[in-house]
Write a protein that holds these residues in place. Structure first.
Motif, PDB file in Angstrom:
ATOM      1  N   VAL A   1      15.979  64.571 -83.850  1.00 40.83           N
ATOM      2  CA  VAL A   1      14.710  65.068 -83.333  1.00 40.83           C
ATOM      3  C   VAL A   1      14.886  66.527 -82.943  1.00 40.83           C
ATOM      4  N   LEU A   2      14.048  67.367 -83.518  1.00 46.96           N
ATOM      5  CA  LEU A   2      14.050  68.802 -83.253  1.00 46.96           C
ATOM      6  C   LEU A   2      12.969  69.063 -82.213  1.00 46.96           C
ATOM      7  N   VAL A   3      13.375  69.275 -80.977  1.00 49.36           N
ATOM      8  CA  VAL A   3      12.448  69.300 -79.851  1.00 49.36           C
ATOM      9  C   VAL A   3      12.214  70.719 -79.339  1.00 49.36           C
ATOM     10  N   PRO A   4      11.018  71.257 -79.584  1.00 46.27           N
ATOM     11  CA  PRO A   4      10.697  72.575 -79.035  1.00 46.27           C
ATOM     12  C   PRO A   4      10.582  72.497 -77.510  1.00 46.27           C
TER      13      PRO A   4
ATOM     14  N   ALA B   1      33.624  80.339 -83.112  1.00 45.80           N
ATOM     15  CA  ALA B   1      34.105  79.180 -83.872  1.00 45.80           C
ATOM     16  C   ALA B   1      34.674  78.093 -82.970  1.00 45.80           C
ATOM     17  N   ASN B   2      34.943  78.418 -81.708  1.00 46.53           N
ATOM     18  CA  ASN B   2      35.461  77.423 -80.774  1.00 46.53           C
ATOM     19  C   ASN B   2      34.354  76.561 -80.166  1.00 46.53           C
ATOM     20  N   LYS B   3      33.115  76.988 -80.324  1.00 45.73           N
ATOM     21  CA  LYS B   3      31.982  76.227 -79.787  1.00 45.73           C
ATOM     22  C   LYS B   3      31.525  75.208 -80.824  1.00 45.73           C
ATOM     23  N   PRO B   4      30.758  74.204 -80.406  1.00 46.26           N
ATOM     24  CA  PRO B   4      30.261  73.203 -81.358  1.00 46.26           C
ATOM     25  C   PRO B   4      29.458  73.848 -82.487  1.00 46.26           C
ATOM     26  N   GLU B   5      29.499  73.228 -83.674  1.00 44.12           N
ATOM     27  CA  GLU B   5      28.834  73.812 -84.846  1.00 44.12           C
ATOM     28  C   GLU B   5      27.337  73.997 -84.652  1.00 44.12           C
ATOM     29  N   TRP B   6      26.691  73.136 -83.896  1.00 40.96           N
ATOM     30  CA  TRP B   6      25.244  73.250 -83.720  1.00 40.96           C
ATOM     31  C   TRP B   6      24.850  74.553 -83.017  1.00 40.96           C
ATOM     32  N   THR B   7      25.746  75.138 -82.226  1.00 39.58           N
ATOM     33  CA  THR B   7      25.423  76.381 -81.510  1.00 39.58           C
ATOM     34  C   THR B   7      25.290  77.569 -82.451  1.00 39.58           C
ATOM     35  N   ARG B   8      25.833  77.438 -83.668  1.00 38.70           N
ATOM     36  CA  ARG B   8      25.752  78.525 -84.654  1.00 38.70           C
ATOM     37  C   ARG B   8      24.657  78.295 -85.689  1.00 38.70           C
ATOM     38  N   ALA B   9      23.970  77.173 -85.619  1.00 35.44           N
ATOM     39  CA  ALA B   9      22.962  76.838 -86.632  1.00 35.44           C
ATOM     40  C   ALA B   9      21.618  77.492 -86.314  1.00 35.44           C
ATOM     41  N   LEU B  10      20.963  77.960 -87.374  1.00 33.36           N
ATOM     42  CA  LEU B  10      19.596  78.482 -87.273  1.00 33.36           C
ATOM     43  C   LEU B  10      18.678  77.584 -88.076  1.00 33.36           C
ATOM     44  N   LEU B  11      17.573  77.193 -87.486  1.00 34.52           N
ATOM     45  CA  LEU B  11      16.568  76.383 -88.169  1.00 34.52           C
ATOM     46  C   LEU B  11      15.594  77.324 -88.865  1.00 34.52           C
TER      47      LEU B  11
ATOM     48  N   VAL C   1      14.949  80.014 -85.850  1.00 33.61           N
ATOM     49  CA  VAL C   1      14.866  79.243 -84.616  1.00 33.61           C
ATOM     50  C   VAL C   1      16.268  78.805 -84.189  1.00 33.61           C
ATOM     51  N   ARG C   2      16.620  79.130 -82.956  1.00 32.57           N
ATOM     52  CA  ARG C   2      17.942  78.773 -82.423  1.00 32.57           C
ATOM     53  C   ARG C   2      17.914  77.389 -81.778  1.00 32.57           C
ATOM     54  N   LEU C   3      19.026  76.685 -81.925  1.00 29.26           N
ATOM     55  CA  LEU C   3      19.232  75.426 -81.238  1.00 29.26           C
ATOM     56  C   LEU C   3      19.890  75.772 -79.909  1.00 29.26           C
ATOM     57  N   ILE C   4      19.247  75.394 -78.812  1.00 28.79           N
ATOM     58  CA  ILE C   4      19.743  75.816 -77.497  1.00 28.79           C
ATOM     59  C   ILE C   4      20.307  74.670 -76.669  1.00 28.79           C
ATOM     60  N   GLY C   5      20.227  73.470 -77.193  1.00 23.24           N
ATOM     61  CA  GLY C   5      20.776  72.317 -76.485  1.00 23.24           C
ATOM     62  C   GLY C   5      20.902  71.139 -77.419  1.00 23.24           C
ATOM     63  N   MET C   6      21.806  70.213 -77.078  1.00 23.12           N
ATOM     64  CA  MET C   6      22.007  69.020 -77.891  1.00 23.12           C
ATOM     65  C   MET C   6      22.363  67.856 -76.976  1.00 23.12           C
TER      66      MET C   6
ATOM     67  N   SER D   1      22.039  56.741 -78.435  1.00 22.31           N
ATOM     68  CA  SER D   1      22.610  55.643 -79.210  1.00 22.31           C
ATOM     69  C   SER D   1      21.927  55.503 -80.559  1.00 22.31           C
ATOM     70  N   ASN D   2      20.720  56.053 -80.691  1.00 26.30           N
ATOM     71  CA  ASN D   2      19.982  55.946 -81.954  1.00 26.30           C
ATOM     72  C   ASN D   2      19.676  57.303 -82.592  1.00 26.30           C
ATOM     73  N   GLY D   3      20.459  58.316 -82.263  1.00 28.74           N
ATOM     74  CA  GLY D   3      20.261  59.611 -82.905  1.00 28.74           C
ATOM     75  C   GLY D   3      20.700  60.768 -82.045  1.00 28.74           C
ATOM     76  N   VAL D   4      20.195  61.935 -82.409  1.00 29.59           N
ATOM     77  CA  VAL D   4      20.533  63.177 -81.714  1.00 29.59           C
ATOM     78  C   VAL D   4      19.260  63.968 -81.463  1.00 29.59           C
ATOM     79  N   MET D   5      19.207  64.618 -80.322  1.00 28.66           N
ATOM     80  CA  MET D   5      18.079  65.467 -79.966  1.00 28.66           C
ATOM     81  C   MET D   5      18.593  66.898 -79.824  1.00 28.66           C
ATOM     82  N   TYR D   6      17.962  67.827 -80.569  1.00 29.88           N
ATOM     83  CA  TYR D   6      18.292  69.251 -80.442  1.00 29.88           C
ATOM     84  C   TYR D   6      17.108  69.950 -79.800  1.00 29.88           C
ATOM     85  N   LEU D   7      17.367  70.728 -78.772  1.00 31.13           N
ATOM     86  CA  LEU D   7      16.326  71.543 -78.143  1.00 31.13           C
ATOM     87  C   LEU D   7      16.243  72.867 -78.890  1.00 31.13           C
TER      88      LEU D   7
END
Length: 197
Positions: free
Chosen positions: A79-82, A160-170, A174-179, A183-189
């Motif tokens: 879930v990509l949560v604005p 490169a020492n931070k989690p991969e999601w911190t370097r991803a651009l949507l 759009v930057r991912l600022i939280g994760m 138990s049923n998935g992942v939420m990215y802020l």
């Protein structure tokens, strides 16, 4: 006094359950006496309920049938949560049509409600990838629940020492600022939103 005694009896039961262990909650299943097994991680619905920076997104989503996916323990969704700030900054809100009606068009209240609900459903669906986990360590494209709408992730420079999601651009901006993992998935802020047009 009774409440104090009750807490002395109940709290040790919850304290004994380690987050990685399974805890069986009696009588909480679909049948009157079927137990539910709790895996230690909350569902996406639980995360969205307590995430105050995502309250506007969840407010839109929970009015739709599609929101049942957040409570489904067998679903695997990303879930990509604005954030609230990102939604407030939109020039046209999710319930508004992307193309304004001509000034002379008059809609009944029922027509306006149906159009608004359809717009919200399209918008929320574009923020859900029916797959989890997804790889954000390399560039990739993923289908959303909105038919014909894909989102892309590109890898930007970063630590490169931070989690991969911190370097991803949507969609390149759009930057991912939280994760948060459920138990049923992942939420990215997100600091923006998925664009529909």
């Amino acid at each position: 006094m009774r409440l104090h005694l009750l807490s002395l009896l109940v709290l040790p039961l919850f304290a004994a359950a380690h987050t990685e262990e399974q805890m069986v909650l009696p009588g909480a299943g679909k049948e009157p006496f079927e137990p539910v097994v709790y895996s230690g991680k909350p569902l996406l619905a639980d995360l969205l309920t307590i995430e105050s920076t995502a309250s506007i997104f969840f407010s839109y989503a929970r009015e739709l049938e599609i929101s049942q996916i957040f409570s489904d323990p067998n679903a695997r969704s990303t879930v990509l949560v604005p954030t609230n700030k990102a939604i407030i900054a939109l020039p046209r809100k999710p319930h508004e049509d992307s193309h304004p009606l001509d000034g002379g068009v008059v809609l009944s209240e029922a027509e306006f409600d149906a159009m608004s609900k359809k717009n919200v459903e399209r918008w929320v669906s574009a923020h859900i990838i029916p797959k989890s986990p997804i790889s954000l360590g390399t560039d990739g494209e993923y289908e959303t629940l909105l038919s014909g709408k894909n989102v892309t992730f590109t890898v930007a420079k970063g630590d490169a020492n931070k989690p991969e999601w911190t370097r991803a651009l949507l969609d390149d901006s759009v930057r991912l600022i939280g994760m948060k993992e459920a138990s049923n998935g992942v939420m990215y802020l997100l600091d923006g939103t998925v664009k529909l047009d």
